[in-house]
Write an enzyme that holds these catalytic residues in place. Structure first.
Site, PDB file in Angstrom:
ATOM      1  N   CYS A  92     -15.130  76.327  42.177  1.00  0.00           N
ATOM      2  CA  CYS A  92     -14.630  77.118  41.051  1.00  0.00           C
ATOM      3  C   CYS A  92     -13.279  76.593  40.536  1.00  0.00           C
ATOM      4  CB  CYS A  92     -14.565  78.583  41.480  1.00  0.00           C
ATOM      5  SG  CYS A  92     -14.539  79.728  40.107  1.00  0.00           S
ATOM      6  N   ARG A 126     -17.109  85.328  29.931  1.00  0.00           N
ATOM      7  CA  ARG A 126     -16.998  85.059  31.364  1.00  0.00           C
ATOM      8  C   ARG A 126     -18.376  85.079  32.024  1.00  0.00           C
ATOM      9  NH1 ARG A 126     -12.503  84.808  34.549  1.00  0.00           N
ATOM     10  NH2 ARG A 126     -12.899  85.109  36.766  1.00  0.00           N
ATOM     11  N   HIS A 189     -19.914  80.511  44.649  1.00  0.00           N
ATOM     12  CA  HIS A 189     -19.279  81.246  45.731  1.00  0.00           C
ATOM     13  C   HIS A 189     -20.399  81.812  46.607  1.00  0.00           C
ATOM     14  CE1 HIS A 189     -15.372  81.190  43.756  1.00  0.00           C
ATOM     15  NE2 HIS A 189     -15.910  81.682  42.658  1.00  0.00           N
TER      16      HIS A 189
END
Lengths: 233, 395
Positions: A92, A126, A189
């Site tokens: 990320c 997002r 993640h």
């Protein structure tokens, strides 16, 4: 055989989303393969060791990301180690800062380390949710994880995607992650290596220079199956 | 439908009919808003109980702490009663602007529900903007949390409380300049720009059993709370200082707070199936880092329930930030919708575990000795906690 050194880079800055788990997974799977590991935690302000075998960077908030990028650029050791073939896993915000540039908290392009041939600007919206991708070689297990970022990452000719997105956003152009040599960057993640043990074993293979047979663990397989069923049906 | 959901729907109806309902219903009677990542509900209950020394108080009883929950709370009960309200971190700026509270309690900020909530720095930034020019409110703020201190440092009226903060992983970096914060025994500070823990006028001392709150003029008040742990003493300390700001008697506040037995089911002992369990709410790494100390020591087995519904946060990656290694030496029952994630985490923490879909079923393969325990500790995320709490009696 000799001990592998794993360097966890700035976990205080780059560790917002459980990415510290990637170091735990590498230690755990190294033990399964009978490999001794030594874990070095590098805090900001401390010099980055140039001789580590594996470097692990996690995700983080915007201001922490900029601070980490500036400190790593000034230090220089991570870039030199990557040039010499060390393994780098970056998640990320850590992934973005390996590139040529990434957006800071005011969306201003900020210089990255130039270790990966990628450039990151902002997605229109997002990306938050489960991410699944069909892997590209050398991986053949579906990539699974959770993404939470606003970065649109564009790959140059010097980097290859890790996979093609089946659910979620990834890089924003249908691809997910980037790799070149022994460097891997990804938006996954979960943490990434807990849900994608094949990547962990590949990292250990690269670092030891020997082919490691994949070791399956029932808990991990159960988690992968449950997640992929939820996301892909 | 649970009572909390009914309240939320009722609140939505009110706000649809009267968009300014919160401001209209609040007028001058909001004594306090309470916000934090952890401890909102307990702090609110402690404070509401203490403020009752001045007359009737309305407050949430269900944890409904977003706009609609606040609206329906203000619309119910005595329209002249004082209001003490807990508010979700993300909704605080709007509700603060509408209610003009006399006091605002800010406890702590840490990573939680990152899929819904902004990152910690973003929440702190919104709070700081909210407090600029807030002259009619006294902010009671925990100086030991750098994110709270940064959000409140330019507010016109602040009472700083040294309430403590065990979890520091979300305040590693100076919010002002981006440098790494330094910490010593008693304070934190930025070596680059000089931003430092504010001087406190009130301080909590916790001896493992009870807290003592020391005031600016040498006075001190012991908090003999029934709610366990250091973090509840911190909640009580903030509430006690707020009552001083409201002009109430802190000794009476401490006495009243000591009577609070259980807050919305937290630490309540309930029977589910054949097990008698103590309900522990554990929803993020900061909460977990203090909760492990409240559990009985190993080898006593415990139950951990992890869900990932909207109110839990959709992404359970945070399990990897929880120091589950501290549960070693005992068997853990992993359950909840995300029990597979928990099992992988416990595998890596080298904690013995067994994955059970329904540990309360008659033939569930529980760890040896668990059925014989008088009370089994069951730590659960938000929706799992509420499910257990509301279904316990019927099972």
């Amino acid at each position: 055989m000799s001990t592998l050194t794993l360097a966890s880079i700035y976990p205080t800055l780059l560790g917002t989303y459980g990415d510290g788990g990637n170091v735990m997974v590498l230690r755990h799977r190294a033990a399964l393969h009978g490999i001794d590991v030594d874990i070095v935690i590098v805090d900001p302000g401390e010099p980055v060791p140039e001789s580590a075998d594996v470097y692990v960077l996690g995700g983080g908030e915007d201001s922490a990301q900029t601070a980490a990028a500036n400190a790593l650029r000034a230090d220089g050791a991570l870039t030199r180690a990557a040039e010499h073939g060390a393994v780098v896993l970056a998640i990320c915000a850590g992934y973005q800062l390996l590139g040529e540039y990434f957006p800071d908290s005011t969306s201003t392009p900020t210089a990255g380390l130039g270790i990966l041939d990628i450039r990151t600007d902002r997605l229109p919206q997002r990306a938050v949710g489960e991410l699944a991708a069909t892997p590209k070689a050398p991986f053949d297990q579906i990539l699974t994880g959770y993404e939470n970022h606003a970065g649109a990452t564009h790959l140059g000719s010097g980097a290859r995607a890790l996979g093609m997105v089946r659910a979620g956003i990834g890089n924003g152009d249908g691809s997910e992650g980037a790799t070149s040599g022994h460097v891997i960057g990804t938006y996954l993640h979960g943490p990434c290596l807990a849900r994608n043990p094949q990547i962990a074993d590949t990292i250990l293979s690269w670092a030891t220079g020997r082919e490691l047979a994949f070791i399956e663990e029932p808990e991990v397989t159960a988690l992968r199956e449950e997640r992929l069923k939820t996301v892909l049906g | 439908m649970g009572r909390g959901e009914g309240m939320v729907i009722g609140g939505r109806v009110i706000l649809k009919l009267a968009p300014n309902a919160i401001a209209d219903l609040a007028h001058d009677r909001v004594d306090a808003l309470v916000s934090a990542t952890n401890g909102k509900t307990s702090t609110t209950r402690l404070l509401a109980t203490a403020v009752e020394q001045a007359g009737p108080v309305i407050s949430q009883h269900t944890g409904a702490n977003m706009t609609s929950g606040v609206a329906v709370t203000l619309a119910s009960g005595d329209p002249a009663a004082r209001a003490v309200l807990e508010v979700d971190e993300a909704y605080l700026p709007a509700i603060f602007a509408a209610t003009h509270p006399k006091t605002l309690l800010l406890g702590n900020l840490s990573r939680d529900q990152l899929d819904r909530m902004s990152e910690v720095a973003m929440v702190a930034r919104k709070w700081r903007d909210m407090l600029s020019g807030a002259t009619s409110t006294t902010v009671v703020a925990n100086a030991d949390d750098p994110s709270i201190a940064w959000a409140a440092r330019h507010a016109p009226n602040v009472v700083w409380v040294g309430a403590g903060q065990v979890w520091t992983a979300d305040s590693a970096v100076c919010l002002d300049c981006g440098a790494l914060l330094a910490r010593d025994e008693t304070r934190w500070f930025c070596p680059q720009c000089g931003f430092t823990r504010p001087e406190t006028s009130w301080n909590l001392e916790y001896n493992g059993e009870f807290g003592t709150v020391h005031g600016p003029d040498g006075q001190s008040y012991e908090l003999h709370l029934q709610l366990p742990g250091r973090f509840n003493a911190a909640n009580g300390a903030l509430a006690l200082v707020a009552t001083v700001a409201l002009g109430l008697d802190p000794a009476e506040s401490a006495r009243r707070m000591a009577g609070v037995e259980s807050v919305s089911g937290r630490y309540a002992v309930v029977t589910v199936g054949e097990l008698t369990i103590r309900l522990l709410l554990a929803k993020n790494p900061a909460g977990w880092s203090e909760l492990v100390d409240v559990m009985p020591p190993a080898p006593t087995p415990v139950i951990v329930t992890i869900n990932s519904n909207a109110a839990d946060g959709r992404d359970p990656s945070w399990l990897w930030d929880v120091p589950f290694e501290r549960l070693r030496g005992r068997q853990v029952v992993a359950t909840g919708d995300r029990r597979a994630d928990l099992a992988v985490r416990l595998l890596h923490a080298e904690v013995d575990h067994v994955v059970i879909e329904d540990p309360y079923a008659p033939n569930a393969p529980l760890p040896a000795g668990m059925r014989e325990l008088d009370v089994v500790d069951c730590a659960a995320t938000y929706t799992a906690f509420h499910h257990l709490r509301t279904t316990a009696d019927q099972r």
